[in-house]
Motif scaffolding. Structure first.
Motif, PDB file in Angstrom:
ATOM      1  N   VAL A   7     105.614 -15.858  56.048  1.00 57.65           N
ATOM      2  CA  VAL A   7     105.860 -16.335  57.498  1.00 57.65           C
ATOM      3  C   VAL A   7     106.820 -15.579  58.193  1.00 57.65           C
ATOM      4  O   VAL A   7     107.967 -15.221  57.644  1.00 57.65           O
ATOM      5  N   SER A   8     106.632 -14.972  59.175  1.00 58.31           N
ATOM      6  CA  SER A   8     107.439 -14.114  59.911  1.00 58.31           C
ATOM      7  C   SER A   8     107.345 -14.395  61.422  1.00 58.31           C
ATOM      8  O   SER A   8     106.423 -14.806  62.013  1.00 58.31           O
ATOM      9  N   LEU A   9     108.435 -13.979  62.209  1.00 56.30           N
ATOM     10  CA  LEU A   9     108.594 -14.292  63.556  1.00 56.30           C
ATOM     11  C   LEU A   9     107.773 -13.268  64.480  1.00 56.30           C
ATOM     12  O   LEU A   9     107.727 -12.212  63.925  1.00 56.30           O
ATOM     13  N   LYS A  10     106.883 -13.767  65.439  1.00 56.43           N
ATOM     14  CA  LYS A  10     106.256 -12.835  66.183  1.00 56.43           C
ATOM     15  C   LYS A  10     107.169 -11.683  66.852  1.00 56.43           C
ATOM     16  O   LYS A  10     108.417 -11.903  67.199  1.00 56.43           O
ATOM     17  N   PRO A  11     106.445 -10.389  67.279  1.00 59.03           N
ATOM     18  CA  PRO A  11     107.296  -9.662  67.669  1.00 59.03           C
ATOM     19  C   PRO A  11     107.774  -9.921  69.000  1.00 59.03           C
ATOM     20  O   PRO A  11     106.797 -10.821  69.822  1.00 59.03           O
ATOM     21  N   VAL A  13     110.080 -12.190  69.619  1.00 58.22           N
ATOM     22  CA  VAL A  13     110.818 -13.488  69.482  1.00 58.22           C
ATOM     23  C   VAL A  13     112.219 -13.128  68.900  1.00 58.22           C
ATOM     24  O   VAL A  13     112.248 -12.206  67.993  1.00 58.22           O
ATOM     25  N   LEU A  14     113.111 -13.777  69.523  1.00 56.05           N
ATOM     26  CA  LEU A  14     114.315 -13.355  69.085  1.00 56.05           C
ATOM     27  C   LEU A  14     114.880 -13.987  67.765  1.00 56.05           C
ATOM     28  O   LEU A  14     114.306 -14.930  67.544  1.00 56.05           O
ATOM     29  N   ASP A  15     115.418 -13.129  66.981  1.00 58.49           N
ATOM     30  CA  ASP A  15     115.784 -13.510  65.333  1.00 58.49           C
ATOM     31  C   ASP A  15     117.226 -13.650  65.400  1.00 58.49           C
ATOM     32  O   ASP A  15     117.862 -12.544  65.105  1.00 58.49           O
ATOM     33  N   PRO A  16     117.910 -14.669  65.899  1.00 54.61           N
ATOM     34  CA  PRO A  16     119.529 -14.798  65.582  1.00 54.61           C
ATOM     35  C   PRO A  16     120.050 -14.336  64.211  1.00 54.61           C
ATOM     36  O   PRO A  16     121.107 -13.971  63.814  1.00 54.61           O
ATOM     37  N   GLN A  17     119.070 -15.197  63.002  1.00 58.02           N
ATOM     38  CA  GLN A  17     119.571 -14.994  61.658  1.00 58.02           C
ATOM     39  C   GLN A  17     119.343 -13.312  61.615  1.00 58.02           C
ATOM     40  O   GLN A  17     120.289 -12.835  60.794  1.00 58.02           O
ATOM     41  N   ARG A  37     114.811  -8.530  60.507  1.00 59.49           N
ATOM     42  CA  ARG A  37     113.820  -9.451  60.885  1.00 59.49           C
ATOM     43  C   ARG A  37     113.842 -10.473  59.706  1.00 59.49           C
ATOM     44  O   ARG A  37     113.481  -9.922  58.552  1.00 59.49           O
ATOM     45  N   VAL A  38     114.057 -11.440  59.755  1.00 59.69           N
ATOM     46  CA  VAL A  38     114.222 -12.681  58.544  1.00 59.69           C
ATOM     47  C   VAL A  38     113.044 -13.693  58.823  1.00 59.69           C
ATOM     48  O   VAL A  38     112.544 -14.113  59.776  1.00 59.69           O
ATOM     49  N   GLY A  39     112.245 -13.667  57.614  1.00 58.86           N
ATOM     50  CA  GLY A  39     111.098 -14.674  57.507  1.00 58.86           C
ATOM     51  C   GLY A  39     111.225 -15.153  56.333  1.00 58.86           C
ATOM     52  O   GLY A  39     112.649 -15.393  55.654  1.00 58.86           O
ATOM     53  N   ARG A  40     110.175 -15.849  55.693  1.00 59.93           N
ATOM     54  CA  ARG A  40     110.371 -16.632  54.730  1.00 59.93           C
ATOM     55  C   ARG A  40     108.928 -16.619  53.671  1.00 59.93           C
ATOM     56  O   ARG A  40     108.142 -16.281  54.172  1.00 59.93           O
ATOM     57  N   VAL A  41     109.187 -16.856  52.446  1.00 63.25           N
ATOM     58  CA  VAL A  41     108.145 -16.941  51.645  1.00 63.25           C
ATOM     59  C   VAL A  41     107.875 -18.402  50.954  1.00 63.25           C
ATOM     60  O   VAL A  41     108.941 -18.836  50.575  1.00 63.25           O
ATOM     61  N   ILE A  42     106.660 -18.963  50.905  1.00 59.07           N
ATOM     62  CA  ILE A  42     106.223 -20.140  50.644  1.00 59.07           C
ATOM     63  C   ILE A  42     105.323 -19.933  49.242  1.00 59.07           C
ATOM     64  O   ILE A  42     104.278 -19.393  49.627  1.00 59.07           O
ATOM     65  N   ASP A  43     105.819 -20.249  48.213  1.00 59.25           N
ATOM     66  CA  ASP A  43     104.896 -20.391  46.807  1.00 59.25           C
ATOM     67  C   ASP A  43     104.479 -21.873  46.792  1.00 59.25           C
ATOM     68  O   ASP A  43     105.128 -22.662  46.834  1.00 59.25           O
ATOM     69  N   LEU A  44     103.243 -21.789  46.774  1.00 60.80           N
ATOM     70  CA  LEU A  44     102.301 -22.983  46.347  1.00 60.80           C
ATOM     71  C   LEU A  44     101.408 -22.976  45.146  1.00 60.80           C
ATOM     72  O   LEU A  44     100.898 -21.872  44.722  1.00 60.80           O
ATOM     73  N   GLU A  45     101.308 -23.997  44.444  1.00 67.05           N
ATOM     74  CA  GLU A  45     100.555 -24.084  43.463  1.00 67.05           C
ATOM     75  C   GLU A  45      99.215 -25.105  43.933  1.00 67.05           C
ATOM     76  O   GLU A  45      99.616 -26.361  44.136  1.00 67.05           O
ATOM     77  N   VAL A  46      98.045 -24.671  43.821  1.00 64.52           N
ATOM     78  CA  VAL A  46      97.043 -25.567  44.392  1.00 64.52           C
ATOM     79  C   VAL A  46      95.986 -25.724  43.286  1.00 64.52           C
ATOM     80  O   VAL A  46      95.817 -24.651  42.534  1.00 64.52           O
ATOM     81  N   ALA A  47      95.068 -26.654  43.412  1.00 69.59           N
ATOM     82  CA  ALA A  47      93.821 -26.783  42.699  1.00 69.59           C
ATOM     83  C   ALA A  47      93.188 -25.578  42.460  1.00 69.59           C
ATOM     84  O   ALA A  47      92.678 -25.190  43.531  1.00 69.59           O
ATOM     85  N   GLU A  69     105.515 -17.815  65.303  1.00 70.83           N
ATOM     86  CA  GLU A  69     105.350 -17.120  64.004  1.00 70.83           C
ATOM     87  C   GLU A  69     104.236 -16.665  63.853  1.00 70.83           C
ATOM     88  O   GLU A  69     103.076 -17.305  64.050  1.00 70.83           O
ATOM     89  N   ASN A  70     104.085 -15.720  62.777  1.00 68.57           N
ATOM     90  CA  ASN A  70     102.768 -15.219  62.193  1.00 68.57           C
ATOM     91  C   ASN A  70     102.718 -15.550  60.685  1.00 68.57           C
ATOM     92  O   ASN A  70     103.812 -15.885  60.323  1.00 68.57           O
ATOM     93  N   TYR A  71     101.774 -15.554  60.237  1.00 63.94           N
ATOM     94  CA  TYR A  71     101.663 -15.819  58.754  1.00 63.94           C
ATOM     95  C   TYR A  71     100.403 -15.220  57.908  1.00 63.94           C
ATOM     96  O   TYR A  71      99.446 -14.924  58.677  1.00 63.94           O
ATOM     97  N   SER A  72     100.654 -14.854  56.597  1.00 65.23           N
ATOM     98  CA  SER A  72      99.543 -14.255  55.957  1.00 65.23           C
ATOM     99  C   SER A  72      99.576 -15.096  54.541  1.00 65.23           C
ATOM    100  O   SER A  72     100.924 -15.412  54.212  1.00 65.23           O
ATOM    101  N   PHE A  73      98.666 -15.160  53.931  1.00 62.75           N
ATOM    102  CA  PHE A  73      98.940 -15.491  52.406  1.00 62.75           C
ATOM    103  C   PHE A  73      97.917 -14.812  51.238  1.00 62.75           C
ATOM    104  O   PHE A  73      96.853 -14.091  51.826  1.00 62.75           O
ATOM    105  N   THR A  74      98.356 -14.817  50.112  1.00 65.28           N
ATOM    106  CA  THR A  74      97.636 -14.089  49.092  1.00 65.28           C
ATOM    107  C   THR A  74      97.284 -15.023  48.087  1.00 65.28           C
ATOM    108  O   THR A  74      98.255 -16.070  47.782  1.00 65.28           O
TER     109      THR A  74
END
Length: 79
Positions: A7-11, A13-17, A37-47, A69-74
């Protein structure tokens, strides 16, 4: 299955962090950094067999704020 969501902020968008990290790096003597630019990574374990549409719905409904925010996943299938 393992899912990694980025997950990352869209171009524009202010990023104070990100600005705080940039200033801290400059304070430590790292002069070559032009922007952070600061974003985050979320790890999921799904069925096994969880569809990409289901993962996409998770991102849209909870994991990302689509206004700013924008997002992508693998997906890593089990061996």
């Amino acid at each position: 299955m393992q899912v990694r969501v980025h997950v990352s902020l869209k171009p524009g968008v202010l990023d104070p962090q990100g600005r705080a990290v940039l200033h801290a790096l400059e304070g430590l003597g790292f002069d070559g950094v032009q922007d952070v630019r600061v974003g985050r990574v979320i790890d999921l374990e799904v069925a096994d067999g969880t569809s990409a549409d289901t993962i996409d719905a998770m991102c849209r409904q909870l994991l990302a704020n689509l206004v700013i925010e924008n997002y992508s996943f693998t997906v890593t299938e089990p061996a």
